[in-house]
Write an enzyme that holds these catalytic residues in place. Structure first.
Site, mmCIF file in Angstrom:
data_model
loop_
_atom_site.group_PDB
_atom_site.id
_atom_site.type_symbol
_atom_site.label_atom_id
_atom_site.label_comp_id
_atom_site.label_asym_id
_atom_site.label_seq_id
_atom_site.Cartn_x
_atom_site.Cartn_y
_atom_site.Cartn_z
ATOM 1 N N ALA A 133 -3.870 -9.165 0.646
ATOM 2 C CA ALA A 133 -3.133 -10.012 -0.287
ATOM 3 C C ALA A 133 -2.274 -9.126 -1.185
ATOM 4 O O ALA A 133 -2.648 -7.982 -1.480
ATOM 5 C CB ALA A 133 -4.108 -10.822 -1.126
ATOM 6 N N GLU A 168 -11.545 -4.761 -1.364
ATOM 7 C CA GLU A 168 -11.409 -5.574 -2.582
ATOM 8 C C GLU A 168 -12.315 -5.087 -3.707
ATOM 9 O O GLU A 168 -11.964 -5.184 -4.888
ATOM 10 C CB GLU A 168 -11.726 -7.049 -2.270
ATOM 11 C CG GLU A 168 -10.641 -7.792 -1.504
ATOM 12 C CD GLU A 168 -10.779 -7.684 0.012
ATOM 13 O OE1 GLU A 168 -11.503 -6.775 0.486
ATOM 14 O OE2 GLU A 168 -10.160 -8.491 0.722
ATOM 15 N N GLU A 205 -8.950 -9.924 7.162
ATOM 16 C CA GLU A 205 -9.405 -11.318 7.222
ATOM 17 C C GLU A 205 -8.518 -12.142 8.168
ATOM 18 O O GLU A 205 -8.998 -13.030 8.867
ATOM 19 C CB GLU A 205 -9.444 -11.907 5.805
ATOM 20 C CG GLU A 205 -10.569 -11.256 4.981
ATOM 21 C CD GLU A 205 -10.516 -11.592 3.499
ATOM 22 O OE1 GLU A 205 -9.507 -11.223 2.855
ATOM 23 O OE2 GLU A 205 -11.463 -12.214 2.992
ATOM 24 N N GLY A 264 -7.198 -8.967 2.937
ATOM 25 C CA GLY A 264 -6.687 -10.166 3.604
ATOM 26 C C GLY A 264 -6.089 -9.874 4.974
ATOM 27 O O GLY A 264 -6.022 -10.758 5.820
HETATM 28 C C1 LIG Z 1 -3.118 0.823 2.554
HETATM 29 C C2 LIG Z 1 -3.011 2.023 1.624
HETATM 30 C C3 LIG Z 1 -4.263 2.867 1.738
HETATM 31 C C4 LIG Z 1 -1.801 2.859 2.130
HETATM 32 O O1 LIG Z 1 -1.552 3.949 1.282
HETATM 33 P P1 LIG Z 1 -0.184 4.757 1.443
HETATM 34 O O2 LIG Z 1 0.044 5.073 2.872
HETATM 35 O O3 LIG Z 1 -0.244 5.867 0.462
HETATM 36 O O4 LIG Z 1 0.969 3.715 1.066
HETATM 37 P P2 LIG Z 1 1.297 3.145 -0.379
HETATM 38 O O5 LIG Z 1 2.337 3.968 -1.002
HETATM 39 O O6 LIG Z 1 0.060 2.894 -1.134
HETATM 40 O O7 LIG Z 1 1.904 1.703 0.008
HETATM 41 C C5 LIG Z 1 3.264 1.517 0.349
HETATM 42 C C6 LIG Z 1 3.789 0.375 -0.488
HETATM 43 O O8 LIG Z 1 3.059 -0.801 -0.163
HETATM 44 C C7 LIG Z 1 2.492 -1.338 -1.357
HETATM 45 N N1 LIG Z 1 1.226 -2.005 -1.040
HETATM 46 C C8 LIG Z 1 0.259 -1.577 -0.236
HETATM 47 N N2 LIG Z 1 -0.744 -2.458 -0.201
HETATM 48 C C9 LIG Z 1 -0.386 -3.482 -1.002
HETATM 49 C C10 LIG Z 1 -0.995 -4.707 -1.391
HETATM 50 N N3 LIG Z 1 -2.194 -5.104 -0.888
HETATM 51 N N4 LIG Z 1 -0.341 -5.492 -2.246
HETATM 52 C C11 LIG Z 1 0.864 -5.151 -2.743
HETATM 53 N N5 LIG Z 1 1.505 -4.015 -2.407
HETATM 54 C C12 LIG Z 1 0.877 -3.193 -1.561
HETATM 55 C C13 LIG Z 1 2.307 -0.145 -2.271
HETATM 56 O O9 LIG Z 1 2.185 -0.565 -3.603
HETATM 57 C C14 LIG Z 1 3.588 0.601 -1.983
HETATM 58 O O10 LIG Z 1 4.661 -0.046 -2.646
HETATM 59 P P3 LIG Z 1 5.694 0.795 -3.551
HETATM 60 O O11 LIG Z 1 6.614 -0.224 -4.108
HETATM 61 O O12 LIG Z 1 6.340 1.741 -2.571
HETATM 62 O O13 LIG Z 1 4.862 1.513 -4.572
HETATM 63 C C15 LIG Z 1 -2.767 1.594 0.180
HETATM 64 O O14 LIG Z 1 -1.492 1.027 0.075
HETATM 65 C C16 LIG Z 1 -3.775 0.599 -0.311
HETATM 66 O O15 LIG Z 1 -4.899 0.957 -0.613
HETATM 67 N N6 LIG Z 1 -3.360 -0.668 -0.440
HETATM 68 C C17 LIG Z 1 -4.172 -1.720 -1.029
HETATM 69 C C18 LIG Z 1 -5.166 -2.264 -0.024
HETATM 70 C C19 LIG Z 1 -6.043 -3.316 -0.678
HETATM 71 O O16 LIG Z 1 -6.658 -3.083 -1.692
HETATM 72 N N7 LIG Z 1 -6.099 -4.512 -0.066
HETATM 73 C C20 LIG Z 1 -6.880 -5.615 -0.573
HETATM 74 C C21 LIG Z 1 -6.020 -6.523 -1.403
HETATM 75 S S1 LIG Z 1 -6.927 -7.845 -2.170
HETATM 76 C C22 LIG Z 1 -7.088 -8.995 -0.919
HETATM 77 O O17 LIG Z 1 -6.655 -8.803 0.177
HETATM 78 C C23 LIG Z 1 -7.747 -10.294 -1.315
HETATM 79 C C24 LIG Z 1 -8.106 -11.145 -0.146
HETATM 80 O O18 LIG Z 1 -9.405 -10.924 0.248
#
Ligand SMILES: CC(C)(COP(=O)(O)OP(=O)(O)OC[C@H]1O[C@@H](n2cnc3c(N)ncnc32)[C@H](O)[C@@H]1OP(=O)(O)O)[C@@H](O)C(=O)NCCC(=O)NCCSC(=O)CCO
Length: 259
Positions: free
Chosen positions: A65, A133, A113, A110
Protein backbone atom coordinates in the site's frame (compact mmCIF):
# COMPACT_ATOMS: atom_id res chain seq x y z
CA UNK A 1 -10.34 1.20 -21.65
CA UNK A 2 -7.42 3.48 -20.76
CA UNK A 3 -5.72 3.22 -17.36
CA UNK A 4 -3.15 5.53 -15.77
CA UNK A 5 -1.48 3.26 -13.24
CA UNK A 6 -1.68 -0.12 -14.92
CA UNK A 7 -1.10 -1.53 -18.38
CA UNK A 8 -3.32 -4.20 -19.83
CA UNK A 9 -2.80 -6.37 -22.87
CA UNK A 10 -4.29 -9.48 -24.39
CA UNK A 11 -2.24 -12.20 -26.02
CA UNK A 12 -4.60 -14.79 -27.49
CA UNK A 13 -6.47 -16.23 -24.52
CA UNK A 14 -4.04 -14.75 -21.97
CA UNK A 15 -4.59 -11.37 -20.33
CA UNK A 16 -1.72 -9.41 -18.80
CA UNK A 17 -2.19 -6.82 -16.12
CA UNK A 18 0.99 -4.87 -15.37
CA UNK A 19 1.16 -2.56 -12.35
CA UNK A 20 2.72 0.58 -13.70
CA UNK A 21 4.13 2.93 -11.07
CA UNK A 22 7.74 1.71 -11.32
CA UNK A 23 9.24 4.85 -9.74
CA UNK A 24 7.18 4.07 -6.58
CA UNK A 25 7.79 0.32 -6.85
CA UNK A 26 4.16 -0.07 -7.95
CA UNK A 27 2.87 0.93 -4.51
CA UNK A 28 -0.90 0.62 -4.34
CA UNK A 29 -2.47 4.06 -4.12
CA UNK A 30 -6.25 4.35 -4.34
CA UNK A 31 -6.15 5.01 -8.07
CA UNK A 32 -4.10 1.88 -8.76
CA UNK A 33 -6.30 -0.20 -6.49
CA UNK A 34 -9.47 0.91 -8.31
CA UNK A 35 -7.89 0.43 -11.74
CA UNK A 36 -6.70 -3.03 -10.72
CA UNK A 37 -10.26 -3.90 -9.68
CA UNK A 38 -11.72 -2.56 -12.93
CA UNK A 39 -9.16 -4.31 -15.13
CA UNK A 40 -9.69 -7.67 -13.45
CA UNK A 41 -13.45 -7.18 -13.74
CA UNK A 42 -13.10 -6.42 -17.47
CA UNK A 43 -10.96 -9.48 -18.10
CA UNK A 44 -13.28 -11.66 -16.04
CA UNK A 45 -16.24 -10.74 -18.24
CA UNK A 46 -14.26 -11.05 -21.50
CA UNK A 47 -15.10 -14.42 -23.05
CA UNK A 48 -11.83 -14.51 -24.99
CA UNK A 49 -9.75 -14.42 -21.80
CA UNK A 50 -8.96 -17.74 -20.12
CA UNK A 51 -6.07 -16.89 -17.76
CA UNK A 52 -5.07 -13.59 -16.12
CA UNK A 53 -1.44 -12.82 -15.27
CA UNK A 54 -0.63 -10.00 -12.85
CA UNK A 55 2.88 -8.57 -12.68
CA UNK A 56 4.75 -5.32 -12.02
CA UNK A 57 6.82 -3.00 -14.17
CA UNK A 58 10.42 -2.38 -13.14
CA UNK A 59 12.23 -3.91 -10.18
CA UNK A 60 9.14 -4.60 -8.05
CA UNK A 61 6.02 -6.66 -8.32
CA UNK A 62 4.50 -4.33 -5.76
CA UNK A 63 5.92 -2.77 -2.57
CA UNK A 64 2.52 -2.65 -0.85
CA UNK A 65 0.00 0.00 0.00
CA UNK A 66 1.17 3.54 -0.70
CA UNK A 67 2.60 4.64 2.64
CA UNK A 68 2.41 8.33 1.71
CA UNK A 69 -1.38 8.01 1.97
CA UNK A 70 -1.13 6.89 5.62
CA UNK A 71 -0.23 10.25 7.14
CA UNK A 72 -3.67 11.75 6.73
CA UNK A 73 -5.84 8.75 7.45
CA UNK A 74 -8.22 9.05 10.37
CA UNK A 75 -9.01 5.72 12.07
CA UNK A 76 -12.36 5.56 10.27
CA UNK A 77 -10.75 6.26 6.90
CA UNK A 78 -7.98 3.76 7.68
CA UNK A 79 -10.66 1.14 8.26
CA UNK A 80 -12.32 2.08 4.93
CA UNK A 81 -8.89 2.01 3.21
CA UNK A 82 -8.15 -1.49 4.51
CA UNK A 83 -11.67 -2.65 3.75
CA UNK A 84 -11.50 -1.48 0.13
CA UNK A 85 -8.06 -3.07 -0.34
CA UNK A 86 -9.35 -6.30 1.10
CA UNK A 87 -12.47 -6.18 -1.09
CA UNK A 88 -10.29 -5.87 -4.19
CA UNK A 89 -8.15 -8.84 -3.10
CA UNK A 90 -11.28 -10.85 -2.23
CA UNK A 91 -12.69 -10.03 -5.67
CA UNK A 92 -9.51 -11.19 -7.42
CA UNK A 93 -9.58 -14.44 -5.46
CA UNK A 94 -13.28 -14.96 -6.18
CA UNK A 95 -13.33 -14.68 -9.97
CA UNK A 96 -13.90 -17.87 -11.92
CA UNK A 97 -10.81 -17.52 -14.12
CA UNK A 98 -7.35 -18.72 -13.11
CA UNK A 99 -4.97 -15.98 -12.00
CA UNK A 100 -1.17 -16.10 -11.84
CA UNK A 101 0.98 -13.61 -9.93
CA UNK A 102 4.27 -13.27 -11.81
CA UNK A 103 6.50 -11.90 -9.05
CA UNK A 104 9.31 -10.10 -10.83
CA UNK A 105 10.85 -8.40 -7.76
CA UNK A 106 9.71 -7.08 -4.38
CA UNK A 107 6.31 -8.40 -3.25
CA UNK A 108 5.84 -6.67 0.08
CA UNK A 109 2.89 -5.87 2.30
CA UNK A 110 -0.16 -5.27 0.12
CA UNK A 111 1.95 -6.45 -2.83
CA UNK A 112 2.37 -9.88 -1.29
CA UNK A 113 -1.29 -9.78 -0.28
CA UNK A 114 -2.18 -9.22 -3.93
CA UNK A 115 -0.05 -12.22 -4.93
CA UNK A 116 -1.70 -14.28 -2.19
CA UNK A 117 -5.12 -13.51 -3.69
CA UNK A 118 -3.97 -15.05 -6.99
CA UNK A 119 -4.28 -18.79 -7.56
CA UNK A 120 -0.64 -19.45 -8.46
CA UNK A 121 2.56 -17.54 -7.69
CA UNK A 122 5.71 -17.80 -9.77
CA UNK A 123 8.76 -15.71 -8.96
CA UNK A 124 12.12 -14.66 -10.31
CA UNK A 125 15.24 -15.72 -8.40
CA UNK A 126 15.76 -12.07 -7.40
CA UNK A 127 12.29 -11.63 -5.91
CA UNK A 128 11.88 -10.92 -2.21
CA UNK A 129 8.63 -11.46 -0.37
CA UNK A 130 7.46 -10.22 2.99
CA UNK A 131 4.92 -8.52 5.19
CA UNK A 132 6.93 -5.59 6.63
CA UNK A 133 3.92 -3.70 8.03
CA UNK A 134 5.17 -4.36 11.57
CA UNK A 135 8.05 -1.95 10.85
CA UNK A 136 5.47 0.81 10.37
CA UNK A 137 3.82 -0.04 13.67
CA UNK A 138 0.86 -1.65 11.95
CA UNK A 139 -0.01 -5.09 10.57
CA UNK A 140 -1.18 -6.47 7.19
CA UNK A 141 -4.60 -5.15 6.23
CA UNK A 142 -5.33 -6.58 2.78
CA UNK A 143 -5.95 -10.17 3.82
CA UNK A 144 -2.37 -11.23 4.60
CA UNK A 145 -3.00 -12.33 8.18
CA UNK A 146 -5.47 -14.91 6.91
CA UNK A 147 -4.24 -15.92 3.45
CA UNK A 148 -0.54 -16.24 4.32
CA UNK A 149 -1.41 -18.37 7.36
CA UNK A 150 -3.53 -20.72 5.25
CA UNK A 151 -0.72 -21.15 2.73
CA UNK A 152 2.46 -21.46 4.83
CA UNK A 153 1.00 -22.42 8.22
CA UNK A 154 0.68 -20.47 11.45
CA UNK A 155 4.30 -20.62 12.66
CA UNK A 156 5.97 -19.33 9.50
CA UNK A 157 3.20 -16.77 8.89
CA UNK A 158 3.53 -15.36 12.41
CA UNK A 159 7.31 -15.21 12.05
CA UNK A 160 7.01 -13.30 8.77
CA UNK A 161 4.45 -10.88 10.22
CA UNK A 162 6.26 -10.42 13.54
CA UNK A 163 9.75 -9.86 12.11
CA UNK A 164 8.72 -8.10 8.91
CA UNK A 165 11.70 -9.84 7.28
CA UNK A 166 11.90 -10.16 3.54
CA UNK A 167 12.48 -13.72 2.36
CA UNK A 168 14.20 -14.69 -0.87
CA UNK A 169 12.15 -16.42 -3.57
CA UNK A 170 13.94 -19.76 -3.14
CA UNK A 171 12.97 -19.85 0.56
CA UNK A 172 9.43 -18.83 -0.34
CA UNK A 173 9.33 -21.79 -2.70
CA UNK A 174 10.37 -24.13 0.14
CA UNK A 175 7.55 -22.78 2.32
CA UNK A 176 5.02 -23.33 -0.47
CA UNK A 177 4.46 -19.59 -0.76
CA UNK A 178 5.50 -19.57 -4.41
CA UNK A 179 4.92 -22.46 -6.78
CA UNK A 180 8.08 -22.08 -8.89
CA UNK A 181 11.15 -19.88 -9.16
CA UNK A 182 13.02 -19.05 -12.38
CA UNK A 183 16.00 -16.93 -13.39
CA UNK A 184 14.56 -13.52 -14.30
CA UNK A 185 15.46 -14.00 -17.97
CA UNK A 186 13.13 -17.03 -18.07
CA UNK A 187 10.33 -15.80 -15.83
CA UNK A 188 8.04 -14.43 -18.53
CA UNK A 189 8.57 -17.38 -20.87
CA UNK A 190 7.90 -19.93 -18.10
CA UNK A 191 4.85 -18.02 -16.86
CA UNK A 192 3.44 -17.87 -20.36
CA UNK A 193 4.03 -21.62 -20.78
CA UNK A 194 2.15 -22.33 -17.54
CA UNK A 195 -0.69 -19.95 -18.44
CA UNK A 196 -1.03 -21.47 -21.90
CA UNK A 197 -1.19 -24.97 -20.48
CA UNK A 198 -4.00 -23.95 -18.09
CA UNK A 199 -5.79 -21.96 -20.81
CA UNK A 200 -6.30 -25.16 -22.81
CA UNK A 201 -8.29 -26.83 -20.02
CA UNK A 202 -12.05 -26.56 -19.58
CA UNK A 203 -12.95 -23.11 -18.19
CA UNK A 204 -16.00 -24.62 -16.46
CA UNK A 205 -13.90 -27.24 -14.70
CA UNK A 206 -11.27 -24.65 -13.75
CA UNK A 207 -13.92 -22.39 -12.31
CA UNK A 208 -15.47 -25.21 -10.27
CA UNK A 209 -12.04 -26.28 -8.98
CA UNK A 210 -11.45 -22.70 -7.73
CA UNK A 211 -14.86 -22.45 -6.11
CA UNK A 212 -14.65 -25.81 -4.37
CA UNK A 213 -11.05 -25.35 -3.18
CA UNK A 214 -11.62 -21.77 -1.97
CA UNK A 215 -14.92 -22.51 -0.24
CA UNK A 216 -13.80 -25.92 0.95
CA UNK A 217 -10.68 -24.67 2.72
CA UNK A 218 -12.86 -22.66 5.12
CA UNK A 219 -15.39 -25.44 5.65
CA UNK A 220 -15.32 -28.77 7.42
CA UNK A 221 -13.80 -31.67 5.49
CA UNK A 222 -17.25 -33.20 5.14
CA UNK A 223 -18.74 -30.01 3.69
CA UNK A 224 -15.81 -29.66 1.28
CA UNK A 225 -16.11 -33.26 0.15
CA UNK A 226 -19.83 -32.84 -0.28
CA UNK A 227 -19.29 -29.73 -2.48
CA UNK A 228 -16.82 -31.78 -4.50
CA UNK A 229 -19.30 -34.56 -5.26
CA UNK A 230 -22.19 -32.17 -5.94
CA UNK A 231 -19.99 -30.21 -8.36
CA UNK A 232 -18.85 -33.47 -9.93
CA UNK A 233 -22.47 -34.31 -10.73
CA UNK A 234 -23.03 -30.84 -12.16
CA UNK A 235 -20.00 -30.97 -14.44
CA UNK A 236 -21.41 -34.02 -16.16
CA UNK A 237 -24.00 -31.72 -17.73
CA UNK A 238 -21.38 -29.69 -19.63
CA UNK A 239 -20.34 -29.82 -23.27
CA UNK A 240 -16.73 -29.65 -22.07
CA UNK A 241 -17.12 -32.96 -20.24
CA UNK A 242 -18.54 -34.54 -23.42
CA UNK A 243 -15.67 -33.05 -25.43
CA UNK A 244 -12.98 -34.20 -22.98
CA UNK A 245 -14.22 -37.78 -22.80
CA UNK A 246 -14.85 -37.98 -26.56
CA UNK A 247 -11.35 -36.60 -27.29
CA UNK A 248 -9.78 -39.18 -24.99
CA UNK A 249 -11.69 -42.06 -26.56
CA UNK A 250 -10.86 -40.88 -30.09
CA UNK A 251 -7.21 -40.20 -29.16
CA UNK A 252 -7.36 -36.54 -30.20
CA UNK A 253 -6.71 -33.22 -28.44
CA UNK A 254 -9.81 -31.76 -26.77
CA UNK A 255 -11.09 -28.34 -27.72
CA UNK A 256 -12.84 -26.96 -24.64
CA UNK A 257 -15.32 -24.13 -25.13
CA UNK A 258 -16.35 -23.35 -21.57
CA UNK A 259 -19.94 -24.54 -21.99
C1 LIG B 1 10.94 -2.13 -1.16
C2 LIG B 1 12.10 -1.36 -0.55
C3 LIG B 1 12.88 -2.27 0.37
C4 LIG B 1 13.01 -0.95 -1.74
O1 LIG B 1 14.08 -0.15 -1.30
P1 LIG B 1 14.96 0.63 -2.39
O2 LIG B 1 15.35 -0.30 -3.47
O3 LIG B 1 16.02 1.33 -1.63
O4 LIG B 1 13.96 1.67 -3.08
P2 LIG B 1 13.34 2.98 -2.41
O5 LIG B 1 14.19 4.13 -2.74
O6 LIG B 1 13.00 2.74 -1.00
O7 LIG B 1 11.95 3.08 -3.22
C5 LIG B 1 11.85 3.72 -4.48
C6 LIG B 1 10.70 4.69 -4.40
O8 LIG B 1 9.50 3.97 -4.14
C7 LIG B 1 8.89 4.50 -2.97
N1 LIG B 1 8.17 3.43 -2.27
C8 LIG B 1 8.59 2.19 -2.04
N2 LIG B 1 7.66 1.50 -1.36
C9 LIG B 1 6.62 2.34 -1.17
C10 LIG B 1 5.35 2.24 -0.54
N3 LIG B 1 4.92 1.07 0.01
N4 LIG B 1 4.56 3.31 -0.52
C11 LIG B 1 4.94 4.48 -1.08
N5 LIG B 1 6.12 4.64 -1.71
C12 LIG B 1 6.95 3.59 -1.74
C13 LIG B 1 10.03 5.07 -2.15
O9 LIG B 1 9.55 5.99 -1.21
C14 LIG B 1 10.85 5.69 -3.26
O10 LIG B 1 10.23 6.90 -3.67
P3 LIG B 1 11.08 8.26 -3.80
O11 LIG B 1 10.08 9.28 -4.20
O12 LIG B 1 12.10 7.94 -4.87
O13 LIG B 1 11.71 8.48 -2.46
C15 LIG B 1 11.62 -0.11 0.18
O14 LIG B 1 11.11 0.81 -0.75
C16 LIG B 1 10.56 -0.40 1.19
O15 LIG B 1 10.84 -0.91 2.26
N6 LIG B 1 9.31 -0.03 0.88
C17 LIG B 1 8.19 -0.12 1.81
C18 LIG B 1 7.64 -1.53 1.87
C19 LIG B 1 6.52 -1.61 2.89
O16 LIG B 1 6.68 -1.25 4.03
N7 LIG B 1 5.35 -2.11 2.45
C20 LIG B 1 4.19 -2.24 3.30
C21 LIG B 1 3.29 -1.05 3.13
S1 LIG B 1 1.89 -1.07 4.23
C22 LIG B 1 0.79 -2.12 3.46
O17 LIG B 1 1.05 -2.66 2.43
C23 LIG B 1 -0.55 -2.25 4.13
C24 LIG B 1 -1.37 -3.37 3.58
O18 LIG B 1 -1.20 -4.52 4.31
Amino acid sequence: MEFETIEVKKEGTLAWLILNRPDKLNALNLKLLEELYQAVKNFDSDNDVRVIIITGKGKAFCAGADITQFTELTPVNAWKFAKRGREVMDFIESIGKPTIAMINGYALGGGLELALACDIRVASEEAQLGLPEINLGIYPGYGGTQRLTRIVGKGKALEMMMTGDRIPARDAERYGLVNSVYPSADLEKETRKLAEKISEKSPVALSLIKEIVNRGIDSSLLTGLSMESLGWGTIFSTEDKKEGVDAFLKKRKPNFKGI
